[in-house]
Design a protein around this motif. Structure first.
Motif, short mmCIF file in Angstrom:
data_model
loop_
_atom_site.label_atom_id
_atom_site.label_comp_id
_atom_site.label_asym_id
_atom_site.label_seq_id
_atom_site.Cartn_x
_atom_site.Cartn_y
_atom_site.Cartn_z
N TYR A 166 0.83 -1.33 0.08
CA TYR A 166 -0.21 0.06 -0.06
C TYR A 166 0.73 1.20 0.07
N ALA A 167 0.50 2.03 -0.72
CA ALA A 167 1.22 3.64 -0.64
C ALA A 167 0.03 4.56 -0.90
N GLU A 168 0.56 5.74 -0.19
CA GLU A 168 -0.42 6.82 -0.10
C GLU A 168 0.27 8.24 -0.09
N LEU A 169 -0.59 9.41 -0.81
CA LEU A 169 0.15 10.55 -0.78
C LEU A 169 -1.12 11.55 -0.23
N GLY A 170 -0.89 12.39 0.46
CA GLY A 170 -2.04 13.34 0.86
C GLY A 170 -1.34 14.59 1.66
N TYR A 171 -2.28 15.37 1.95
CA TYR A 171 -1.97 16.65 2.75
C TYR A 171 -3.03 16.74 3.98
N GLN A 172 -2.42 17.45 4.72
CA GLN A 172 -2.87 17.54 6.31
C GLN A 172 -3.13 19.17 6.30
N PHE A 173 -4.43 19.59 6.37
CA PHE A 173 -4.98 20.96 6.74
C PHE A 173 -5.26 21.15 8.12
N ALA A 174 -4.38 21.79 8.93
CA ALA A 174 -4.51 21.97 10.36
C ALA A 174 -5.57 23.03 10.60
N VAL A 175 -6.63 22.74 11.47
CA VAL A 175 -7.54 23.81 11.81
C VAL A 175 -7.28 24.74 13.10
N THR A 176 -6.86 23.83 14.04
CA THR A 176 -6.66 24.54 15.39
C THR A 176 -5.41 25.43 15.35
N ASN A 177 -5.18 26.34 16.28
CA ASN A 177 -3.95 27.14 16.25
C ASN A 177 -2.79 26.39 16.73
N PHE A 178 -1.99 26.61 16.47
CA PHE A 178 -0.70 25.87 16.59
C PHE A 178 0.11 26.53 18.08
N VAL A 179 -0.49 27.57 18.28
CA VAL A 179 0.23 28.19 19.55
C VAL A 179 -0.82 28.69 20.33
N ASP A 180 -0.66 28.48 21.61
CA ASP A 180 -1.65 28.97 22.88
C ASP A 180 -1.54 30.39 23.00
N SER A 181 -2.24 31.11 21.87
CA SER A 181 -2.29 32.47 21.93
C SER A 181 -3.43 33.02 21.29
N ASP A 182 -4.22 34.03 21.82
CA ASP A 182 -5.38 34.70 21.06
C ASP A 182 -4.70 35.89 20.17
N ASP A 183 -3.77 36.30 20.16
CA ASP A 183 -3.12 37.49 19.38
C ASP A 183 -2.50 36.75 18.10
N ILE A 184 -2.03 35.55 18.37
CA ILE A 184 -1.22 34.94 16.84
C ILE A 184 -2.03 33.63 16.36
N THR A 185 -2.11 33.57 14.94
CA THR A 185 -2.76 32.40 14.45
C THR A 185 -1.64 31.73 13.51
N ALA A 186 -1.57 30.50 13.87
CA ALA A 186 -0.53 29.71 13.12
C ALA A 186 -1.15 28.32 13.11
N HIS A 187 -0.66 27.76 11.97
CA HIS A 187 -1.39 26.34 11.58
C HIS A 187 -0.02 25.50 11.05
N ASN A 188 -0.07 24.27 11.68
CA ASN A 188 0.95 23.36 11.18
C ASN A 188 0.42 22.43 10.17
N ASN A 189 0.73 22.78 8.78
CA ASN A 189 0.17 21.91 7.74
C ASN A 189 1.43 20.95 7.36
N ALA A 190 1.02 19.88 6.53
CA ALA A 190 2.01 18.83 6.20
C ALA A 190 1.54 18.06 5.08
N LEU A 191 2.52 17.83 4.18
CA LEU A 191 2.40 16.96 3.07
C LEU A 191 2.94 15.43 3.46
N PHE A 192 2.49 14.51 3.12
CA PHE A 192 2.71 13.34 3.65
C PHE A 192 2.64 12.00 2.54
N LEU A 193 3.65 11.15 2.51
CA LEU A 193 3.78 10.19 1.73
C LEU A 193 4.12 8.82 2.92
N ASN A 194 3.21 7.77 2.65
CA ASN A 194 3.32 6.54 3.54
C ASN A 194 3.33 5.42 2.58
#
Length: 199
Positions: A166-194
């Protein structure tokens, strides 16, 4: 939320096989339960108010899936993933290692007698078992870098199975904020191959 995710995974593993068990992963013309292992990599980055370039990481996982439709080859797949995420650029290195549980809906398309194509989509829920922020090689204290350990988003991609391989290729779209802050918005997205095996 954590109890719900644990219950979903346990239910998938405990569901009795109401038809034939697959000895070779997906069988599109049968109802079946399958297990699998995954090994691969990610190319992750941080976007939003804070933008940091890509960082390569590893993925290890065990998955379980179940056909959920009598009339069409629709599968529900979950499992437990260990993923290395984060970002890196110039003097900044962010490491964010997660335990992740996806809940994916897959649709099987028979390409040949031996090959199945499986596009998928679904949410994932993750918890960071470790987080670290380095600037110019020096670790920034936790009170200055406050990562959000709880993370969720969506996975979109396509898998291919040939017999048990089995092989797969995809992308992860983060929804939640990467940092614990109300002033900064950051998302940790990723391309993956398994890569992996289905049993």
């Amino acid at each position: 939320m954590k109890k719900l995710l644990v219950s979903i995974v346990a239910a998938l593993m405990a569901v009795p096989m109401f038809a034939q068990y697959s000895s070779g992963g997906f069988e599109l013309d049968k109802e079946n339960l399958y297990y699998g292992v995954r090994f691969g990599g990610t190319i992750a980055s941080v976007g939003g108010d804070v933008s940091v370039g890509s960082k390569v990481g590893l993925t290890l996982a065990g998955v379980v899936g179940l056909r959920v439709s009598h009339s069409s080859p629709v599968f529900l797949e979950s499992g437990l993933y260990y993923t290395q995420r984060g970002a890196k650029e110039d003097n900044i290195t962010i490491t964010h290692d997660n335990l992740e549980i996806p809940i994916l809906v897959k649709y099987g398309i028979k390409a040949t007698d031996d090959i199945a194509v499986l596009p998928f989509i679904g949410p994932y829920f993750a918890y960071a078992v470790s987080s670290e922020y380095k600037y110019k090689g020096e670790t920034v204290p936790k009170d200055q870098f406050r990562p959000n350990r709880n993370n969720m988003g969506f996975k979109l991609g396509c898998g291919v199975e040939y017999n048990k391989l089995y092989a797969e290729l995809g992308y992860q779209f983060a929804v939640t904020n990467f940092v614990d802050s109300d002033d900064i918005t950051a998302h940790n997205n990723a391309l993956f191959l398994n890569l992996g095996l289905n049993f």
